[in-house]
Design a protein around this motif. Structure first.
Motif, short mmCIF file in Angstrom:
data_model
loop_
_atom_site.label_atom_id
_atom_site.label_comp_id
_atom_site.label_asym_id
_atom_site.label_seq_id
_atom_site.Cartn_x
_atom_site.Cartn_y
_atom_site.Cartn_z
N VAL A 60 11.02 38.72 54.50
CA VAL A 60 12.38 39.19 54.80
C VAL A 60 12.34 40.35 55.80
CG1 VAL A 60 14.46 40.23 53.83
CG2 VAL A 60 13.24 38.45 52.56
N TYR A 61 11.42 41.26 55.55
CA TYR A 61 11.24 42.42 56.44
C TYR A 61 10.89 41.96 57.85
CZ TYR A 61 8.81 46.38 58.57
OH TYR A 61 8.38 47.36 59.44
N SER A 62 10.02 40.97 57.96
CA SER A 62 9.59 40.49 59.28
C SER A 62 10.73 39.82 60.03
CB SER A 62 8.43 39.51 59.12
OG SER A 62 7.31 40.14 58.55
N ILE A 63 11.56 39.10 59.31
CA ILE A 63 12.71 38.45 59.96
C ILE A 63 13.67 39.51 60.51
CG2 ILE A 63 14.76 37.03 59.56
CD1 ILE A 63 13.06 35.44 57.52
N ILE A 64 13.93 40.53 59.69
CA ILE A 64 14.82 41.62 60.13
C ILE A 64 14.21 42.35 61.32
CG2 ILE A 64 15.85 43.83 59.46
CD1 ILE A 64 16.00 42.72 56.59
N THR A 65 12.90 42.62 61.23
CA THR A 65 12.20 43.32 62.32
C THR A 65 12.25 42.53 63.62
OG1 THR A 65 10.69 44.40 60.76
CG2 THR A 65 9.98 44.27 63.06
N LEU A 66 11.99 41.24 63.51
CA LEU A 66 11.98 40.40 64.72
C LEU A 66 13.37 40.35 65.36
CD1 LEU A 66 10.28 38.53 66.51
CD2 LEU A 66 10.98 36.63 65.03
#
Length: 582
Positions: free
Chosen positions: A462-468
């Motif tokens: 989830v964090y990676s999707i938001i970061t991307l």
């Protein structure tokens, strides 16, 4: 004297009437004459999710009720009838155990003998434990091998190894000491079939055809992976489509099972019912030379805990309703079947469906014949649900499919009254003893480990999707400034790599569920190791560069590093890099 004689005769007559009436009632309490109406009403109630189904209820006198429902192919309007063939799935295993019992009767197999004595030298070598494996361990699924899923199904036309070579080349890792726990094993049952081959000097299919099917006149049954041992069955199989439990069509599931004794038998309902009837006995037998061998097969080889309640009967499992039944169910990629019989009342049922993992007919409908567990005396043995986390001992704990063990956890011990179970203390700790496989309590340390690893993985995605998404917005708004920051570029790369791991993980799961062969599954493991290496390098670079940053250390980048390294740990912990071991 005359009055006394009349009284005696009347008493006998009345008793005979009562016995006759008792014999006309099924264990469920439904009269035999009414079971057809009960089943038809049941089918009507589940018509929306029904594809095709065939059912036979029988006793020693013959068929009580038999009928066909739905469609072999709904889209082509082909109804299920007496010519329709279904795959037995794991119910095929009973053929293995009957063959073993026949050879035991001839003195060619001993139940407590080391199975290696029946196999060629150096045929099997990789064992974790020194404890000998016996045929009794194979009956009870207690040989200790982990589950086997890779290479179980193959597309039609694939060139397969012989059964003997497949067993040797696909030996699973032994994860439990023989005799300590039971964990269902297709491979172990197929190994017993290889022993039948070695002892009899015949291929397993030839042995079963000559010693079981031919004597019973089962002319509409095939055993081999491609069904080539019976051309009529091979042809009839092409007219049967497969469906989901909800009734949706599932195409492309015409698979071959390389370890065919464990689940490839295919036949009409009549043939399966004929075999089922042969397992009933009232002092006679069609399967053995001596009825004592038949009677012995119907005796328990494994019990629930320290009770006298049978759990396994020479390879057949017990299933509790209002009465105890024994038999075997089965599922393939597109079929489900079940054969159960009450050995006390000599009542049997065969159900066959062209639906994947079907249970409404194969298990729940059985209550119409055998009654409900809640009406059984065995209810008093069922304890309250046991607190804690439990996992199945039918699992994979080593190798590239280790992720499979995550599917076997449950939040607490059994609590469903429809399933019979007992809570015991065993060699592996606190155990839920149930049919087919044990459940063992998971230590608190392992629970914490799972929460940390899986939790970090999910939050990290989830964090990676938001970061991307955030970085993409920044890139669009301030393109030149964005590329001036090496930290930002590395952070975005790490997020992208983690998302690619998630995508690959989902595709891998779909591939396994879709029964992709090993040579196609291997690509996912190759991708996992490539992503793990790139993610490891990216995470380390981001950590070093962030620490050395002269202006400011960004806490958000440390979070990225944590999630990146936890994803790498997940890949390595669950052996998702072992592409060579598929």
């Amino acid at each position: 004297m005359k009055k006394l004689l009349i009284a005696i005769l009347l008493s006998v007559a009345i008793g005979s009437v009562h016995v006759a009436k008792a014999e006309e009632v099924l264990p469920s309490g439904i009269p035999k004459a009414e079971i057809g109406d009960a089943i038809e009403s049941y089918v009507n109630a589940h018509e929306e999710t029904t594809a095709g189904m065939a059912v036979s209820v029988f006793d020693l006198d013959g068929v009580i009720y038999e009928n066909y429902y739905g469609f072999a192919d709904r889209e082509d309007d082909i109804p299920v009838d007496e010519t329709t063939v279904f795959e037995w799935g794991s119910a095929s295993k009973i053929l293995v155990w009957v063959a073993v019992m026949q050879l035991y009767e001839e003195g060619l197999i001993e139940f407590d003998e080391n199975i290696l004595t029946y196999l060629p030298d150096d045929y099997l070598e990789d064992f974790t434990y020194d404890t000998e494996i016996t045929m009794m361990h194979l009956f009870n699924h207690e040989a200790g091998f982990q589950d086997f899923i890779s290479g179980l199904f193959y597309p039609q036309g694939t060139e397969l190894e012989s059964l003997r070579d497949a067993i040797k080349n696909k030996q699973p890792i032994q994860i439990y000491e023989p005799g300590t726990v039971h964990g269902y094993s297709n491979w172990s049952t197929a190994l017993a079939a290889v022993i039948v081959e070695e002892v009899s000097g015949m291929s397993f299919s030839d042995y079963v055809n000559e010693h079981i099917m031919s004597p019973l006149n089962m002319g509409s049954t095939a055993l081999l992976p491609d069904l080539s041992d019976n051309e009529s069955v091979q042809d009839a199989r092409q007219d049967v489509a497969t469906y989901s439990t909800g009734g949706a069509r599932l195409d492309g599931l015409d698979f071959m099972i390389e370890l065919y004794p464990a689940g490839m038998a295919t036949s009409t309902l009549e043939d399966f019912r004929t075999f089922g009837m042969a397992l009933l006995t009232d002092g006679d037998t069609q399967l053995f030379n001596d009825v004592e061998t038949h009677n012995q097969m119907l005796e328990p080889t494994k019990y629930y805990g320290d009770t006298d309640i049978g759990l396994n009967y020479h390879g057949m499992w017990s299933r509790m309703y209002a009465v105890e039944t024994i038999g075997h169910g089965g599922s393939t990629a597109g079929f489900s079947s079940n054969f159960l019989f009450d050995p006390v009342n000599n009542i049997g049922v065969v159900v066959m469906t062209n639906q994947q993992n079907e249970s409404i007919y194969n298990y729940e409908m059985m209550e119409l014949v055998f009654g409900k567990l809640e009406d059984s005396e065995l209810v008093e043995y069922i304890p309250e649900p046991v607190p804690g986390i439990f996992k199945s001992m039918r699992t994979i704990s080593e190798g590239p499919f280790k992720l499979y063990e995550l599917t076997s956890y449950r939040a607490n011990g059994q609590g469903d009254i429809t399933d019979f179970w007992m809570h015991v203390e065993g060699a592996e700790g606190s155990i839920i003893e149930q049919t087919q496989w044990n459940l063992v309590e998971v230590p608190t340390s392992e629970v914490i480990f799972l929460v940390v690893v899986i939790g970090s993985l999910l939050i990290g995605f989830v964090y990676s999707i938001i970061t991307l998404v955030t970085h993409i917005v920044q890139l669009i708004r301030k393109r030149k400034k964005f590329f001036n920051s090496g930290l930002r570029i590395i952070n975005m790369s790490a997020a992208l790599l983690q998302i690619l791991v998630l995508i690959n993980l989902l595709l891998f799961a779909v591939g396994v569920i879709s029964f992709l062969p090993g040579n196609q599954i291997v690509i996912f493991f190759v991708i996992f190791i490539i992503l793990a290496i790139l993610l490891l390098v990216t995470g380390i670079l981001l950590l070093i560069k962030n620490i050395k940053d002269k202006h400011k250390r960004h806490w958000i980048y440390f979070i990225t590093v944590y999630f990146a390294l936890m994803t790498v740990f997940f890949i390595f912990h669950y052996n998702l890099y072992m592409f060579w071991a598929v």
